[in-house]
Structure formats: structure tokens, C-alpha cells
Design an enzyme around this catalytic site. Structure first.
Site, PDB file in Angstrom:
ATOM      1  N   ILE A 183     -99.897 -35.737 -83.013  1.00 56.56           N
ATOM      2  CA  ILE A 183     -99.598 -36.548 -81.975  1.00 56.56           C
ATOM      3  C   ILE A 183    -100.812 -36.834 -81.178  1.00 56.56           C
ATOM      4  O   ILE A 183    -101.436 -35.915 -80.869  1.00 56.56           O
ATOM      5  CB  ILE A 183     -98.384 -35.941 -81.128  1.00 56.56           C
ATOM      6  CG1 ILE A 183     -97.205 -35.541 -81.871  1.00 56.56           C
ATOM      7  CG2 ILE A 183     -98.075 -36.909 -79.887  1.00 56.56           C
ATOM      8  CD1 ILE A 183     -96.538 -34.464 -81.036  1.00 56.56           C
ATOM      9  N   CYS A 184    -101.115 -38.012 -80.812  1.00 53.46           N
ATOM     10  CA  CYS A 184    -102.350 -38.392 -80.125  1.00 53.46           C
ATOM     11  C   CYS A 184    -101.571 -38.656 -78.563  1.00 53.46           C
ATOM     12  O   CYS A 184    -101.204 -39.900 -78.231  1.00 53.46           O
ATOM     13  CB  CYS A 184    -102.793 -39.631 -80.556  1.00 53.46           C
ATOM     14  SG  CYS A 184    -104.321 -40.131 -79.377  1.00 53.46           S
ATOM     15  N   LEU A 185    -101.661 -37.646 -77.796  1.00 53.52           N
ATOM     16  CA  LEU A 185    -101.239 -37.574 -76.468  1.00 53.52           C
ATOM     17  C   LEU A 185    -102.152 -36.816 -75.581  1.00 53.52           C
ATOM     18  O   LEU A 185    -102.424 -35.816 -75.699  1.00 53.52           O
ATOM     19  CB  LEU A 185     -99.874 -37.007 -76.430  1.00 53.52           C
ATOM     20  CG  LEU A 185     -99.084 -37.105 -75.008  1.00 53.52           C
ATOM     21  CD1 LEU A 185     -98.795 -38.410 -74.598  1.00 53.52           C
ATOM     22  CD2 LEU A 185     -97.670 -36.530 -75.348  1.00 53.52           C
TER      23      LEU A 185
END
Lengths: 348, 178
Positions: free
Chosen positions: B116-118
Site C-alpha cells: 500500500i502506498c499511503l
């Protein structure tokens, strides 16, 4: 007034020569430092017979005993160093307290609430003044002062405290400490812890008041006298309060400055550290590391400083220089330091 | 089908990294406090009963959690449920946990391996976050992707066409039962 200059002085004076070498070592061994801090908390907790006893009872007891062994020299040292400090503190703080409570009791609703609060909180102690301001020592030197039972003027207090219900150990002990420490602790900056301590469990009203403006509480409650006029320990250099009542109330802005951010802060005063979920002790609960109002225990704060040093609440960099946040941070760190230094005495 | 395999690989990876923090490498004080924090979080998470998110530690390792989030209403992910793994280190909460999708998720900010790119799981992490806020953030990320820095470019391109996107979500959600 001279509030600024004076208020900033305690921290240097607190950890003057004794802490000097220690500081160096500290920076070298941050870990050790953390442990020390924790240890201090234990110390104070055990001294005040906090509930922490059950948790870390063995440790605290241990330390306490050690501290007791060293009491004699400790007392001397502390008295000397504290007295100077107390004097200074009194010059600024006390006077202002006086004016706070006396000149504007009804000006701000806050004040009146707080006054009420403290009144009830300290009703059993005959001098409401002493109870809150005094226990300042509770955190830094609780264990030390506890031993000086030979203090004649305090015997009555002990008796009173002893007679009180045992179920309220915490409050009782605090009172004891107050009495004993009154003579020479004056108004060390840490006294802010006391109100919280003293008010704890006093009912929701008090609690609310406390939550809204702990700073005010301390200021106001810290008023009156930490030293009784007839006190043998009262330093000669201590200015006469009556003289200074006419001083402009320079300290007021301190108290009120604390309020807005506490009020507006989305983080109300937590009972436990939001980071590690450990209960906040007295030292922690008077620790205001960031203007955003996000509070945490000293332990986690230290840990964060070791890393990115940003407040978890607002992501802003923590102010490294305690002077900037004046009363709040300064007092927090001062508490810390004093506690440390007392542990050093105990060890040596 | 290739994606399925990928996900399986991702899972094993997570499993191994997940067990690592529990190893007695770190000081006991640290792991003890992490333990306390995680236990408290678990308690409050169970008490809060937030709809659409849940999490629970794996059988015998509290440093390794499985979480689920459901797609929010009125998004293309409505009606879908996603499993995630959360691996906590001994630095938690000072360092973010490693969070991955275990269920395939067709999302601009989730790659084929479930990464996840968060921001809050990386540089914007704050120790004030907890499992609950992580899951809620991911849940809201589903409906509000950051198209400008996609991990899954295909999903990012398709995002503008919500109707078509919904079809993809359903298709990928049903076929690879991770």
C-alpha cells in the site's frame, strides 16, 4: 516585570553544578537516561505512595530505602540548593499568586472555580495555601523529605494525616509531604503537579477545572504561603509578601496562556500516555511538551526526541529549547531535572 | 491468474517479516511496552465496534495481526471485503507497522503484491496512530485514491471511469480468492 528573567532561572539553578557532569553523561547514554527518568518516577511514586506501588513496588521501595539511607546529606544539599531556588521562585511566583487570588478572585470564572476547587481540596489541611503549592517536592524529593520526621512544626500534620482514612493514601501522603516540605520547598516550579494531585478525586467539578486550566490551578493554589511566617526554615532573604502585593500581576499571563491551548486542544488531559498506554504519573501529567496540547509521558517523549523529534499530535518538531515554551515546558523539564539530581544524591 | 500467485508470494513474505519482530533481538523493556500497547489497542478496537473494520492478532503472535476492511458505501468497492496483514515491530508505535493487502485489491495505490502506498504508513506516520486509524485510513483510501502517484497505473487510468472500474473490482474480487 522581571518575571521572564526570573522564571527562566530556576532550570539553570536547579541543575547547576551537580547536574553538570551528569548532563554530559546523559547525552552519551540516552538509554541510561531513560531508565533514570523512569526510576525517578518510581521514586516519587513510592514516596507519595501512589498506586504505582503495586506495579513497581519492589523497585520503588528499593530506591526509597536507598534514598532514606542518604537522607542526611541529601537534606542538607537539597535544602541549600532548593532554598535559593525557592526564594527566587517566591519572589516571582508567590507574589503573583497572591495577587492572582486576591486581586481578581471574581474577574475570571476560572479563577473562582479554581479557588473553590482548591478550597475544598485542601479543606482538611488548615492552611489551604500550603497544601497545593507545597507538594511540589512530592515529585522531586518526596522520598527525601519523608524522612525528616523530626521537623517539629509538622508533627501535628502528621498526626492529622495519619488519622485520615487510609483508603486515600495518595492524598494523605501528599498532604504529609506538603507539610514537611513546606518549610523549604517554597514554590519550586514543579508545584504545578500538586494541584492535580491534590485535586484528584475531588469530584468532577474540580476535575474539570483542573482539566481546563491546570496552569491556573497551580498558580492560584500555589498562592498564599508556602512558608509560614513563623517557620524556622523560612529564609531570611525571602521577601515580605505584603510588600509585594502591589506588584503588577505579571505572572497572570502565564496562567492564562496555558488555558487556551488546553481548552482548544483536541487532546484532553489523558489519564494514560496515548503512546505507550501507561498511566501518566504526576511528573507526566504536568508535562506539556507541545503547544498543540498533545501530551505524553516523559518516557515516550524522550524516545521521540531520540528519533525524529516531532510531536505525534501535530507532527511539528518539538521545541528543543525548554525556555521557549516558558512555564509549561520549562517546568516540565525542570521537574525532570530536579528529580534526577535527587536520585544522584541518593546514589552517591 | 498471475496475480493470484503473486499474492501468495506476498503472503509468505508477510508471514516471515511478521515473525521477525517477535524475535528476542530487542530489549525486553521495549517489547513489553509494545505488548502493552498492542493489547490495549486490541481491547479498544474490540470495544469500539467500528463498522467496516476489524483486526485481530494471529493465533499466537500479537505482533502480527490480520485485519479486514469493507469497501465503503457509494464507492466502487462497496460490498467487497479485504483482508490485510499488519506486522508490528518492536519500535511500534514509533515506527509504523507493515501493512499489506492479503486480498487482491484493484486500487491505484495498491500494487500487485498488496503493498500500500499511503503516507501515514510511511513518512507521515505518527505514533499517535493506531490500528484503528490505520484501517480507517485505508478504508477511506479505497474510495479516494491518490491518482498522482499510483502503484497500479492501470487502476489509476481506469479510475476516471467508475462504471468500468467497478466491473474490474468485481471481476478481480471474485476470481482470485486469496
Amino acid at each position: 516585570m522581571d518575571s521572564d528573567s526570573i522564571n527562566t532561572t530556576p532550570s539553570p539553578s536547579a541543575n547547576n553544578c551537580k547536574d553538570f557532569s551528569r548532563k554530559k553523561r546523559r547525552s552519551a547514554k540516552l538509554k541510561q537516561c531513560k531508565l533514570d527518568a523512569r526510576r525517578e518516577q518510581w521514586l516519587s511514586q513510592s514516596a507519595v505512595k501512589n498506586k504505582g506501588c503495586c506495579k513497581e513496588g519492589t523497585n520503588g521501595g528499593d530506591l526509597k530505602q536507598r534514598a532514606q539511607g542518604q537522607t542526611d546529606c541529601l537534606l542538607e544539599n537539597l535544602e541549600i540548593s532548593r532554598r535559593g531556588e525557592a526564594n527566587r521562585g517566591r519572589e516571582t511566583g508567590l507574589v503573583k499568586h497572591e495577587s492572582d487570588s486576591e486581586s481578581l478572585p471574581s474577574n475570571s470564572p476560572m479563577n473562582s472555580i479554581l479557588l473553590e476547587g482548591t478550597g475544598s481540596g485542601t479543606s482538611f489541611t488548615n492552611s489551604s495555601s500550603s497544601s497545593s503549592s507545597t507538594s511540589s517536592g512530592g515529585c522531586c524529593s518526596g522520598s527525601i523529605t519523608e524522612e525528616e520526621g523530626d521537623d517539629g512544626c509538622l508533627d501535628d500534620w502528621e498526626a492529622v494525616a495519619d488519622a485520615l482514612a487510609a483508603d486515600d493514601d495518595k492524598r494523605e501522603m501528599e498532604r504529609n509531604n506538603n507539610n514537611r516540605e513546606n518549610p523549604f520547598l517554597g514554590s519550586t516550579p514543579e508545584h504545578e503537579q500538586n494541584p492535580q494531585l491534590g485535586l484528584k478525586g475531588e469530584g468532577s467539578d474540580l476535575r474539570n477545572a483542573k482539566l481546563e486550566c491546570p496552569r491556573m490551578v497551580q498558580r492560584v493554589t500555589g498562592s498564599s504561603r508556602a512558608w509560614r511566617a513563623d517557620d524556622a526554615f523560612r529564609p531570611q532573604s525571602l521577601p515580605n509578601l505584603s510588600k509585594q502585593r502591589s506588584f503588577p500581576n505579571t505572572d497572570r499571563h502565564f496562567g492564562q496562556r496555558g488555558v487556551p491551548w488546553m481548552r482548544s486542544s483536541p487532546f484532553t488531559v489523558p489519564s494514560s500516555c496515548p503512546i505507550c498506554y501507561e498511566d501518566l504519573d504526576f511528573t507526566d501529567s504536568s508535562f506539556f511538551p507541545c503547544l498543540c496540547g498533545f501530551r505524553l509521558c516523559l518516557f515516550c517523549h524522550k524516545r521521540i526526541l531520540e528519533e525524529d523529534g516531532r510531536c505525534p499530535g501535530c507532527r511539528k518538531q518539538y521545541e528543543q529549547d525548554p525556555v521557549e515554551a516558558e512555564a509549561s515546558i520549562q517546568e516540565g523539564s525542570l521537574t525532570f531535572r530536579l528529580a534526577r539530581s535527587s536520585s544522584m544524591f541518593a546514589r552517591s | 491468474m498471475a496475480t493470484v500467485n503473486n499474492y501468495h508470494q506476498g503472503n509468505t513474505q508477510v508471514a516471515t517479516t511478521g515473525t521477525k519482530p517477535a524475535a528476542p533481538t530487542a530489549k525486553t523493556v521495549d517489547s513489553k511496552s509494545v505488548l502493552k500497547r498492542l493489547q490495549s489497542e486490541l481491547m479498544s478496537l474490540m470495544m469500539s465496534g467500528d463498522p467496516g473494520i476489524s483486526a485481530f492478532p494471529e493465533e499466537d503472535n500479537i505482533f502480527c495481526w490480520k485485519g479486514t476492511i469493507t469497501g465503503s458505501k457509494d464507492t466502487v468497492f462497496e460490498g467487497t471485503e479485504y483482508r490485510l496483514s499488519l506486522a508490528f515491530s518492536n519500535d511500534y508505535p514509533f515506527k509504523p507497522p507493515k501493512v499489506k493487502f492479503e486480498t487482491g485489491c484493484f486500487h491505484p495505490n495498491v500494487d500487485n503484491y498488496g503493498n500500500i502506498c499511503l503516507d501515514i504508513l510511511q513518512d507521515k506516520w505518527s505514533s499517535a496512530y493506531d490500528v484503528r486509524t490505520i484501517l480507517l485510513s485505508i478504508q477511506s483510501l479505497l474510495g479516494e485514491p491518490n491518482i498522482s502517484s499510483p502503484l497500479n497505473t492501470q487502476a489509476a487510468q481506469l479510475w476516471s471511469n467508475q462504471e468500468e472500474y467497478r466491473k474490474w473490482v468485481e471481476k478481480l474480487y471474485k476470481s482470485p480468492n486469496a
